[in-house]
Design a protein around this motif. Structure first.
Motif, PDB file in Angstrom:
ATOM      1  N   ALA A 244       0.830  -1.204   0.000  1.00 15.72           N
ATOM      2  CA  ALA A 244       0.000   0.000   0.000  1.00 15.72           C
ATOM      3  C   ALA A 244       0.863   1.253   0.000  1.00 15.72           C
ATOM      4  O   ALA A 244       0.576   2.240  -0.684  1.00 15.72           O
ATOM      5  CB  ALA A 244      -0.924   0.004   1.212  1.00 15.72           C
ATOM      6  N   ALA A 245       1.974   1.197   0.749  1.00 17.65           N
ATOM      7  CA  ALA A 245       2.874   2.350   0.813  1.00 17.65           C
ATOM      8  C   ALA A 245       3.475   2.645  -0.546  1.00 17.65           C
ATOM      9  O   ALA A 245       3.570   3.803  -0.963  1.00 17.65           O
ATOM     10  CB  ALA A 245       3.974   2.098   1.837  1.00 17.65           C
ATOM     11  N   ALA A 246       3.879   1.602  -1.250  1.00 16.24           N
ATOM     12  CA  ALA A 246       4.484   1.804  -2.565  1.00 16.24           C
ATOM     13  C   ALA A 246       3.481   2.398  -3.545  1.00 16.24           C
ATOM     14  O   ALA A 246       3.809   3.305  -4.325  1.00 16.24           O
ATOM     15  CB  ALA A 246       5.011   0.475  -3.094  1.00 16.24           C
ATOM     16  N   LEU A 247       2.237   1.915  -3.517  1.00 18.60           N
ATOM     17  CA  LEU A 247       1.202   2.452  -4.402  1.00 18.60           C
ATOM     18  C   LEU A 247       0.897   3.908  -4.064  1.00 18.60           C
ATOM     19  O   LEU A 247       0.786   4.757  -4.957  1.00 18.60           O
ATOM     20  CB  LEU A 247      -0.073   1.611  -4.296  1.00 18.60           C
ATOM     21  N   ALA A 248       0.748   4.205  -2.767  1.00 16.53           N
ATOM     22  CA  ALA A 248       0.430   5.572  -2.346  1.00 16.53           C
ATOM     23  C   ALA A 248       1.552   6.528  -2.715  1.00 16.53           C
ATOM     24  O   ALA A 248       1.310   7.653  -3.165  1.00 16.53           O
ATOM     25  CB  ALA A 248       0.162   5.613  -0.843  1.00 16.53           C
ATOM     26  N   GLU A 249       2.798   6.069  -2.538  1.00 15.72           N
ATOM     27  CA  GLU A 249       3.940   6.918  -2.890  1.00 15.72           C
ATOM     28  C   GLU A 249       3.941   7.230  -4.380  1.00 15.72           C
ATOM     29  O   GLU A 249       4.198   8.364  -4.801  1.00 15.72           O
ATOM     30  CB  GLU A 249       5.242   6.226  -2.508  1.00 15.72           C
ATOM     31  N   GLU A 263      -5.058  -2.174  14.923  1.00 13.04           N
ATOM     32  CA  GLU A 263      -5.173  -3.416  14.178  1.00 13.04           C
ATOM     33  C   GLU A 263      -4.718  -3.249  12.735  1.00 13.04           C
ATOM     34  O   GLU A 263      -4.337  -4.209  12.081  1.00 13.04           O
ATOM     35  CB  GLU A 263      -6.618  -3.910  14.208  1.00 13.04           C
ATOM     36  N   GLY A 264      -4.802  -2.068  12.195  1.00 16.53           N
ATOM     37  CA  GLY A 264      -4.399  -1.855  10.816  1.00 16.53           C
ATOM     38  C   GLY A 264      -3.011  -1.265  10.732  1.00 16.53           C
ATOM     39  O   GLY A 264      -2.279  -1.197  11.719  1.00 16.53           O
ATOM     40  N   ALA A 265      -2.607  -0.869   9.554  1.00 17.34           N
ATOM     41  CA  ALA A 265      -1.311  -0.215   9.357  1.00 17.34           C
ATOM     42  C   ALA A 265      -1.579   1.207   8.903  1.00 17.34           C
ATOM     43  O   ALA A 265      -2.217   1.431   7.882  1.00 17.34           O
ATOM     44  CB  ALA A 265      -0.493  -0.969   8.319  1.00 17.34           C
ATOM     45  N   ARG A 266      -1.085   2.170   9.661  1.00 21.81           N
ATOM     46  CA  ARG A 266      -1.303   3.579   9.358  1.00 21.81           C
ATOM     47  C   ARG A 266      -0.107   4.116   8.590  1.00 21.81           C
ATOM     48  O   ARG A 266       1.033   3.901   8.987  1.00 21.81           O
ATOM     49  CB  ARG A 266      -1.505   4.378  10.637  1.00 21.81           C
ATOM     50  N   LEU A 267      -0.375   4.805   7.487  1.00 22.06           N
ATOM     51  CA  LEU A 267       0.672   5.383   6.656  1.00 22.06           C
ATOM     52  C   LEU A 267       0.435   6.873   6.509  1.00 22.06           C
ATOM     53  O   LEU A 267      -0.712   7.317   6.385  1.00 22.06           O
ATOM     54  CB  LEU A 267       0.679   4.746   5.261  1.00 22.06           C
ATOM     55  N   THR A 268       1.510   7.650   6.532  1.00 22.42           N
ATOM     56  CA  THR A 268       1.433   9.083   6.262  1.00 22.42           C
ATOM     57  C   THR A 268       2.286   9.369   5.040  1.00 22.42           C
ATOM     58  O   THR A 268       3.486   9.061   5.028  1.00 22.42           O
ATOM     59  CB  THR A 268       1.945   9.901   7.457  1.00 22.42           C
ATOM     60  N   VAL A 269       1.666   9.945   4.003  1.00 27.61           N
ATOM     61  CA  VAL A 269       2.362  10.183   2.743  1.00 27.61           C
ATOM     62  C   VAL A 269       2.340  11.673   2.425  1.00 27.61           C
ATOM     63  O   VAL A 269       1.263  12.245   2.232  1.00 27.61           O
ATOM     64  CB  VAL A 269       1.702   9.410   1.584  1.00 27.61           C
ATOM     65  N   PRO A 270       3.486  12.359   2.404  1.00 27.90           N
ATOM     66  CA  PRO A 270       3.514  13.762   1.962  1.00 27.90           C
ATOM     67  C   PRO A 270       2.989  13.874   0.534  1.00 27.90           C
ATOM     68  O   PRO A 270       3.300  13.049  -0.325  1.00 27.90           O
ATOM     69  CB  PRO A 270       4.997  14.131   2.042  1.00 27.90           C
ATOM     70  N   VAL A 271       2.187  14.904   0.285  1.00 35.25           N
ATOM     71  CA  VAL A 271       1.517  15.068  -1.009  1.00 35.25           C
ATOM     72  C   VAL A 271       2.130  16.247  -1.745  1.00 35.25           C
ATOM     73  O   VAL A 271       2.182  17.361  -1.214  1.00 35.25           O
ATOM     74  CB  VAL A 271       0.004  15.284  -0.813  1.00 35.25           C
ATOM     75  N   SER A 272       2.576  16.037  -2.951  1.00 31.76           N
ATOM     76  CA  SER A 272       3.155  17.119  -3.734  1.00 31.76           C
ATOM     77  C   SER A 272       2.125  17.784  -4.626  1.00 31.76           C
ATOM     78  O   SER A 272       2.337  18.883  -5.118  1.00 31.76           O
ATOM     79  CB  SER A 272       4.306  16.589  -4.596  1.00 31.76           C
ATOM     80  N   ARG A 273       0.993  17.129  -4.843  1.00 30.19           N
ATOM     81  CA  ARG A 273      -0.078  17.734  -5.641  1.00 30.19           C
ATOM     82  C   ARG A 273      -1.415  17.303  -5.051  1.00 30.19           C
ATOM     83  O   ARG A 273      -1.644  16.127  -4.780  1.00 30.19           O
ATOM     84  CB  ARG A 273       0.034  17.296  -7.109  1.00 30.19           C
ATOM     85  N   ARG A 274      -2.311  18.258  -4.861  1.00 28.85           N
ATOM     86  CA  ARG A 274      -3.588  17.984  -4.206  1.00 28.85           C
ATOM     87  C   ARG A 274      -4.639  17.434  -5.172  1.00 28.85           C
ATOM     88  O   ARG A 274      -5.437  16.581  -4.802  1.00 28.85           O
ATOM     89  CB  ARG A 274      -4.151  19.277  -3.590  1.00 28.85           C
ATOM     90  N   ALA A 275      -4.661  17.958  -6.400  1.00 30.96           N
ATOM     91  CA  ALA A 275      -5.763  17.684  -7.321  1.00 30.96           C
ATOM     92  C   ALA A 275      -5.924  16.187  -7.567  1.00 30.96           C
ATOM     93  O   ALA A 275      -5.031  15.530  -8.101  1.00 30.96           O
ATOM     94  CB  ALA A 275      -5.537  18.412  -8.643  1.00 30.96           C
ATOM     95  N   GLY A 276      -7.074  15.636  -7.158  1.00 29.12           N
ATOM     96  CA  GLY A 276      -7.424  14.254  -7.452  1.00 29.12           C
ATOM     97  C   GLY A 276      -6.638  13.209  -6.710  1.00 29.12           C
ATOM     98  O   GLY A 276      -6.803  12.010  -6.982  1.00 29.12           O
ATOM     99  N   VAL A 277      -5.770  13.616  -5.742  1.00 26.63           N
ATOM    100  CA  VAL A 277      -4.882  12.640  -5.123  1.00 26.63           C
ATOM    101  C   VAL A 277      -5.647  11.606  -4.304  1.00 26.63           C
ATOM    102  O   VAL A 277      -5.313  10.412  -4.326  1.00 26.63           O
ATOM    103  CB  VAL A 277      -3.803  13.345  -4.274  1.00 26.63           C
ATOM    104  N   VAL A 282      -7.226   5.967  -3.682  1.00 29.29           N
ATOM    105  CA  VAL A 282      -8.287   4.995  -3.408  1.00 29.29           C
ATOM    106  C   VAL A 282      -8.447   4.035  -4.580  1.00 29.29           C
ATOM    107  O   VAL A 282      -8.580   2.808  -4.407  1.00 29.29           O
ATOM    108  CB  VAL A 282      -9.617   5.720  -3.113  1.00 29.29           C
ATOM    109  N   ARG A 283      -8.433   4.585  -5.779  1.00 32.13           N
ATOM    110  CA  ARG A 283      -8.600   3.747  -6.969  1.00 32.13           C
ATOM    111  C   ARG A 283      -7.453   2.748  -7.108  1.00 32.13           C
ATOM    112  O   ARG A 283      -7.658   1.573  -7.411  1.00 32.13           O
ATOM    113  CB  ARG A 283      -8.688   4.651  -8.209  1.00 32.13           C
ATOM    114  N   ALA A 284      -6.215   3.219  -6.887  1.00 29.03           N
ATOM    115  CA  ALA A 284      -5.055   2.333  -7.003  1.00 29.03           C
ATOM    116  C   ALA A 284      -5.103   1.208  -5.974  1.00 29.03           C
ATOM    117  O   ALA A 284      -4.802   0.048  -6.288  1.00 29.03           O
ATOM    118  CB  ALA A 284      -3.776   3.144  -6.848  1.00 29.03           C
ATOM    119  N   LEU A 285      -5.482   1.540  -4.741  1.00 28.72           N
ATOM    120  CA  LEU A 285      -5.558   0.517  -3.701  1.00 28.72           C
ATOM    121  C   LEU A 285      -6.702  -0.454  -3.968  1.00 28.72           C
ATOM    122  O   LEU A 285      -6.576  -1.669  -3.732  1.00 28.72           O
ATOM    123  CB  LEU A 285      -5.735   1.183  -2.329  1.00 28.72           C
ATOM    124  N   ASP A 286      -7.819   0.077  -4.472  1.00 29.31           N
ATOM    125  CA  ASP A 286      -8.963  -0.782  -4.772  1.00 29.31           C
ATOM    126  C   ASP A 286      -8.625  -1.765  -5.890  1.00 29.31           C
ATOM    127  O   ASP A 286      -8.970  -2.955  -5.827  1.00 29.31           O
ATOM    128  CB  ASP A 286     -10.159   0.081  -5.162  1.00 29.31           C
TER     129      ASP A 286
END
Length: 321
Positions: A244-249, A263-277, A282-286
């Motif tokens: 999930a981290a690799a996809l989000a990155e 119980e889950g794994a929490r990830l924090t990902v710095p965002v370089s662009r806001r639009a549609g992120v 969500v689509r990539a993980l789904d």
């Protein structure tokens, strides 16, 4: 048009220590500049010098185009000040207070009365003229304090921690009064310990630490400088956290910071662009069949920027939980 407040190389010593050590600052006309910094950073000292209450040990300060050391009386005719302590009389009514301030500023009685009425309307207290100040809420008192500082229609208003001790409603009252003043062309230099206050009011923020300006810019510029927005997500299957981290990155264009909690794994990902992120992640993980328990796009706050700039975030991390 030049700066309403221009400070160059400002130095002030106390007991062999430089409280201000080469401070530079420019405040544009009709704007709000917030001075932030920990206790002892020199915020109040800088304001006291700019308002002619202290003499600097070095550097130059001009307010409304006038040198504060060479021509202090001219500066005082161009400024208003609201300190940390209330200046109005609690026994008198609001109108009586403002008439008194007007007379102290050498206005004739008729002009002082007219100005009092104008100021009560300006700060949102039009129907309180005869009410004793002791019956006012904290926010109303501070608005009256601001009105008293406006008797001579100053070009520059200095507010030294004006909402300290006020409840949230009183703080909002003062914010509304400040916004109205700036909309009318007044320049405001504000010191505050409330980061939300600076974020709500200021066009420019300057952070003082150790007697120096360590960061300066618009609130959004300061938050962007330390990483901007962040995407926080929790995947339901901790075993797939790395995937999930690799996809989000890949989608958010920022290296993830894993934070395993619950119980889950929490990830924090710095965002370089806001639009549609959010939708893209969500689509990539789904598509990868990775379940998401929670996901939110959170902007970096000025509080976080301030703590990072002054190093207070590292101090907090070193304190044992």
């Amino acid at each position: 048009m030049g700066a309403s407040v221009e400070i160059r190389g400002l130095v002030k010593w106390y007991g062999g220590r430089a409280v201000l050590d080469g401070v530079d600052l420019d405040v544009a006309p009709g704007s709000v500049c917030a001075l932030l910094g920990p206790n002892g950073a020199g915020k109040t000292t800088a304001v006291r010098i700019a308002t002619t209450l202290l003499r600097p040990d070095g550097g130059r300060v001009e307010v409304a185009g006038v040198d504060v050391v060479a021509r202090p009386r001219e500066v005082r005719r161009r400024i208003g000040t609201v300190g940390q302590q209330a200046t109005v009389d609690e026994v008198l009514g609001a109108r009586q207070n403002l008439v008194l301030f007007g007379r102290l500023h050498h206005l004739d009685r008729a002009t002082a009365r007219r100005r009092a009425g104008e100021l009560l309307a300006q700060v949102g207290l039009p129907d309180t003229g005869a009410q004793p100040v002791r019956e006012f809420s904290g926010g109303m008192r501070r608005r009256l304090d601001i009105a008293a500082a406006l008797v001579l229609a100053p070009q520059v208003l200095f507010l030294d921690e004006p909402t300290t001790g006020l409840d949230p409603a009183g703080r909002r009252d003062v914010w509304a009064a400040v916004r109205d003043l700036v909309a009318g062309g007044t320049t405001v230099l504000l010191t505050t310990q409330y980061l939300e206050e600076a974020e709500r009011l200021a066009d420019q923020v300057s952070v003082l630490d150790g007697g120096r300006v360590v960061a300066s810019g618009a609130p959004r510029e300061l938050t962007a400088a330390i990483g901007g927005d962040r995407l926080e997500l929790v995947v339901t299957d901790p075993a797939r956290a790395a995937e999930a981290a690799a996809l989000a990155e890949r989608v958010a264009a920022g290296p993830p910071v894993p934070d395993r909690r619950g119980e889950g794994a929490r990830l924090t990902v710095p965002v370089s662009r806001r639009a549609g992120v959010v939708g893209n992640v969500v689509r990539a993980l789904d598509e990868a069949g990775i379940g998401v328990a929670d996901l939110v796009l959170r902007p970096t706050t000025l509080d976080e920027a301030y703590l990072r700039i002054t190093g207070r975030d590292r101090v907090a991390e070193e304190v044992p939980a």
